[in-house]
Design an enzyme around this catalytic site. Structure first.
Site, short mmCIF file in Angstrom:
data_model
loop_
_atom_site.label_atom_id
_atom_site.label_comp_id
_atom_site.label_asym_id
_atom_site.label_seq_id
_atom_site.Cartn_x
_atom_site.Cartn_y
_atom_site.Cartn_z
CB SER A 141 -0.95 -0.04 1.39
OG SER A 141 -1.67 1.19 1.10
CE1 TYR A 154 -4.00 -2.11 4.66
CE2 TYR A 154 -3.27 0.41 4.63
CZ TYR A 154 -3.52 -1.35 4.17
OH TYR A 154 -3.85 -0.61 3.65
#
Length: 285
Positions: A141, A154
């Site tokens: 990401s 995350y």
């Protein structure tokens, strides 16, 4: 350079979002695809939408190393030589330090990081068992390059996937295997709701999660994702990047400045520390 057309691929998280779009792009290039996902019902529906020609499916929890090994064997049993691995399955987790359910930390690490490692360990022997080349694609990401408050677990897993992918590239290129790391920002998917499946959310222990789902921050993220780049567009961008042998596959022009700012900040702190070291070595205070 990696040739994608007419190869065999395994895609995790293939029932929806980027995984589904990657599968569609691969099929359009004449690939055979083993679709895997933890949700068997959604996976069956996704495969039905794409058609059974050149596809197969297997239910697989990427956090289970034995299940990933079984999925690798099934892919080879069905299609023969395997060339492309897409470690795409992933989840998100929002919250504040000191308030996370530690089971949720384990949950996101098992899926986002160890799920990638399990995939590489299971499939790399298959990719190197022939002389037809191969490519490993790990979904990270932009959160693996730039941080924001409220998403520490995350970020931790995605920074880890970026670092792992960069090291992996150095280790497998001699065997003719390429590596790419997907680093998108806002792409249409259900990633913002995946934490509903975390242990803390399921048994109601994480009260903060419920509050977050009602917060302004959640609604902003939800809107950004739902109005983001289409998964189909990002999948096509990925195919071009993989074929070109690119390490990182970005999609958001607005994040260029974030990369530059991080780089400049690191260099400034590097120089400041080296200046302090020089002073200490000269006997200064």
């Amino acid at each position: 350079m990696t040739q994608i057309a007419n190869k065999t691929a395994h895609v995790t998280g293939a029932a929806s979002g980027i995984g589904y779009a990657l599968t569609k792009s691969l099929l359009a290039r004449g690939c055979k695809v083993m679709m895997s996902d933890i949700d068997g019902d959604k996976l069956a529906k996704a495969r039905a939408q794409l058609g059974e020609q050149n596809t197969a499916m297997i239910v697989c929890d990427v956090a289970d190393a034995a299940a990933v090994q079984a999925a690798a064997k099934a892919t080879a049993d069905v299609f023969g030589n395997v060339h492309l691995l897409f470690n795409n399955a992933g989840v998100s987790l929002a919250g504040l330090p000191g308030k996370f359910d530690l089971r949720d930390w384990q949950w996101i690490t098992d899926i986002n990081l160890l799920g990638v490692a399990y995939g590489v360990e299971a499939f790399l022997p298959l990719l190197t068992a022939h002389d037809e080349g191969g490519h490993i694609v790990n979904t990270a990401s932009m959160a693996g390059h730039a941080s924001m408050a409220g998403m520490a677990p995350y970020h931790a897993t995605k920074f880890a996937v970026v670092g792992y992918s960069e090291a992996l590239k150095l280790e497998v290129e001699r065997a003719g295997i390429g590596v790419s790391c997907l680093c998108p920002t806002w792409v249409q998917s259900n990633i913002h709701n995946t934490s509903d499946a975390s242990p803390g959310a399921i048994d109601g222990a994480d009260i903060g999660r419920a509050k977050y789902k009602q917060s302004k921050a959640y609604n902003i993220v939800k809107a950004l994702i739902e109005n983001g780049m289409s998964a189909d567009m990002y999948a096509e961008l990925c195919m071009k990047g993989i074929e070109a042998g690119r390490m990182h596959i970005f999609n958001d022009p607005e994040m260029r400045e974030a990369l530059i700012a991080r780089h400049n900040s690191n260099l400034a702190e590097f120089d400041a520390n080296l200046a302090d070291l020089k002073t200490l070595q000269a006997g200064g205070a």
